[in-house]
Design a protein around this motif. Structure first.
Motif, PDB file in Angstrom:
ATOM      1  N   SER A  83     -10.812  11.446   6.361  1.00 33.81           N
ATOM      2  CA  SER A  83      -9.955  10.749   5.406  1.00 33.81           C
ATOM      3  C   SER A  83      -9.580  11.668   4.253  1.00 33.81           C
ATOM      4  CB  SER A  83     -10.657   9.495   4.858  1.00 33.81           C
ATOM      5  OG  SER A  83     -11.740   9.847   4.013  1.00 33.81           O
ATOM      6  N   ARG A 132      -4.015   7.060   0.490  1.00 31.85           N
ATOM      7  CA  ARG A 132      -5.194   7.258   1.327  1.00 31.85           C
ATOM      8  C   ARG A 132      -4.709   7.557   2.742  1.00 31.85           C
ATOM      9  NH1 ARG A 132      -7.130   2.332  -1.157  1.00 31.85           N
ATOM     10  NH2 ARG A 132      -6.880   1.261   0.856  1.00 31.85           N
ATOM     11  N   ASP A 147      -8.932   4.095  11.287  1.00 31.68           N
ATOM     12  CA  ASP A 147      -8.061   3.652  10.203  1.00 31.68           C
ATOM     13  C   ASP A 147      -8.752   2.568   9.390  1.00 31.68           C
ATOM     14  OD1 ASP A 147      -5.764   3.680   8.662  1.00 31.68           O
ATOM     15  OD2 ASP A 147      -4.406   3.352  10.344  1.00 31.68           O
ATOM     16  N   TYR A 161       0.823  -1.202   0.000  1.00 32.47           N
ATOM     17  CA  TYR A 161       0.000   0.000   0.000  1.00 32.47           C
ATOM     18  C   TYR A 161       0.857   1.250   0.000  1.00 32.47           C
ATOM     19  CZ  TYR A 161      -3.729  -3.161   1.634  1.00 32.47           C
ATOM     20  OH  TYR A 161      -4.630  -4.186   1.773  1.00 32.47           O
ATOM     21  N   TYR A 178      -7.750  -0.597   6.224  1.00 33.16           N
ATOM     22  CA  TYR A 178      -6.807  -1.299   5.364  1.00 33.16           C
ATOM     23  C   TYR A 178      -7.576  -2.271   4.478  1.00 33.16           C
ATOM     24  CZ  TYR A 178      -3.524   0.491   8.792  1.00 33.16           C
ATOM     25  OH  TYR A 178      -2.816   1.324   9.619  1.00 33.16           O
ATOM     26  N   GLY A 193      -8.462  10.915   0.028  1.00 35.62           N
ATOM     27  CA  GLY A 193      -8.221   9.945  -1.028  1.00 35.62           C
ATOM     28  C   GLY A 193      -9.292   8.886  -1.186  1.00 35.62           C
ATOM     29  N   VAL A 194     -10.386   8.991  -0.419  1.00 37.75           N
ATOM     30  CA  VAL A 194     -11.498   8.043  -0.542  1.00 37.75           C
ATOM     31  C   VAL A 194     -12.625   8.719  -1.314  1.00 37.75           C
ATOM     32  CG1 VAL A 194     -13.186   6.645   0.694  1.00 37.75           C
ATOM     33  CG2 VAL A 194     -10.880   6.919   1.628  1.00 37.75           C
ATOM     34  N   VAL A 230     -10.790  -0.422  -0.705  1.00 34.42           N
ATOM     35  CA  VAL A 230     -11.514   0.784  -0.292  1.00 34.42           C
ATOM     36  C   VAL A 230     -12.994   0.717  -0.648  1.00 34.42           C
ATOM     37  CG1 VAL A 230     -11.083   2.116  -2.398  1.00 34.42           C
ATOM     38  CG2 VAL A 230     -11.316   3.296  -0.209  1.00 34.42           C
ATOM     39  N   PHE A 257      -5.974   8.474   6.790  1.00 33.17           N
ATOM     40  CA  PHE A 257      -7.074   8.444   7.750  1.00 33.17           C
ATOM     41  C   PHE A 257      -6.662   9.109   9.051  1.00 33.17           C
ATOM     42  CE2 PHE A 257      -7.930   5.047   4.765  1.00 33.17           C
ATOM     43  CZ  PHE A 257      -9.286   5.181   4.526  1.00 33.17           C
TER      44      PHE A 257
END
Length: 330
Positions: free
Chosen positions: A269, A318, A238, A184, A240, A271-272, A243, A320
């Motif tokens: 967050s 991403r 958080d 990631y 993992y 990037g989501v 997504v 969080f």
């Protein structure tokens, strides 16, 4: 003359005193040596960089770094970046430059920047932004933690995705292998995960796998409960995995709210995609929102909080609430 270097163990009392005087009086990193070492000391040494007059033993600037893995060029996040007036007006930038040369980081991104840190980053040609903040309300007649003037509760469908508790790193490895975890951006190893969420010295985290009968389990979500005068809320800290699973768990989160009598569940967050949160039944908190969804609990402050970061410039990243030092005691 000010020397810029990585701190050594003997510097810790000076660093803690600097935090107490110039960052925040009584801050946990200034008063609790055990917690300071938990956050900033590992097998390689002290992960704080300082500008210090060696003769007078006076610190003029600090910057801490949290390494996400133990590789030779780790992904990382910085925090506690502070300088005071000295002979070097660019000391903050010089400490930062030295840190990244010494650390040899692959990727780095920090959230929760102060206004001064933002200005320094802008001098380096970077652009500021804020993390997205979403929430899901419980259906209550009265809210004590949140301040709700416009109550909206979206209907969510049961997608067949459920939450089940994970009690150890070994259980989490059955969901996400270490090889996958390290692939990631940002990449974290299980030593970081163990220390951060399973062995935190103050907070208790709940770690959940997301599973369904339709596909293989591949995602993990981490939450933490807060309480104020008997009233409770839940923070998503958080995530993992895949997504897209964030868009599938709205029904399970609604059940979690009802079973625990939470006022709300919220998540910060970057990037989501927004559509995933909307699918799950979340509401986006606007900058000038009439509703208040607090972020600070120690001490409790009933106000909205924006978490700032700089444009990462990294594809696929991403971030969080749990990244860096955002979810820590004060």
């Amino acid at each position: 003359m000010i020397t810029i270097r990585r701190a050594i163990y003997e510097d810790i009392p000076l660093i803690m005193a600097f935090i107490d005087e110039y960052w925040k009086k009584g801050h946990i990193l200034a008063r609790d040596r055990e917690f300071f070492e938990w956050q900033y000391v590992d097998d390689s040494g002290v992960n704080v960089y300082i500008g210090i007059d060696e003769e007078s033993q006076t610190i003029y600037g600090i910057e801490g770094v949290i390494k996400y893995n133990r590789s030779d060029n780790p992904d990382a996040s910085c925090g506690m970046w502070k300088t005071i007036k000295s002979e070097n007006p660019l000391l903050g930038m010089d400490i930062d430059d030295f840190l990244w040369r010494d650390l040899n980081a692959r990727y780095a991104c920090s959230a929760g920047l102060t206004n001064k840190a933002i200005k320094i980053h802008q001098l380096q040609g970077r652009s500021p932004l804020t993390m997205d903040h979403y929430y899901m309300l419980g259906d209550k007649s009265d809210y004590c933690i949140a301040d709700i003037h416009k109550k909206v509760i979206k209907e969510v469908k049961d997608t067949g995705c459920h939450l089940a508790p994970i009690h150890s790193v070994e259980e989490m490895k059955q969901v996400i292998s270490e090889e996958t975890l390290l692939s990631y951006v940002l990449s974290k190893d299980y030593e970081y995960i163990r220390k951060r969420y399973f062995e935190h010295p103050v907070y208790r985290y709940d770690v959940w796998k997301i599973y369904s009968d339709r596909k293989e389990t591949e995602s993990v979500i981490i939450t933490r409960e807060e309480e104020v005068n008997g009233n409770k809320a839940c923070k998503i800290i958080d995530f993992y995995g895949n997504v897209n699973d964030l868009g599938e768990i709205g029904f399970s989160l609604r059940r979690l709210i009802e079973e625990n009598d939470y006022e709300y569940i919220d998540i910060y967050s970057f990037g989501v995609p927004t559509e995933l949160y909307e699918k799950a039944g979340f509401i986006k908190l606007k900058v000038d929102d009439v509703n208040i969804i607090p972020n600070y609990f120690h001490p409790f402050e009933q106000r909205n909080v924006s978490i700032s970061l700089m444009e990462p410039g990294i594809d696929g990243i991403r971030i969080f609430r749990g990244d860096g030092d955002q979810d820590r005691p004060c």
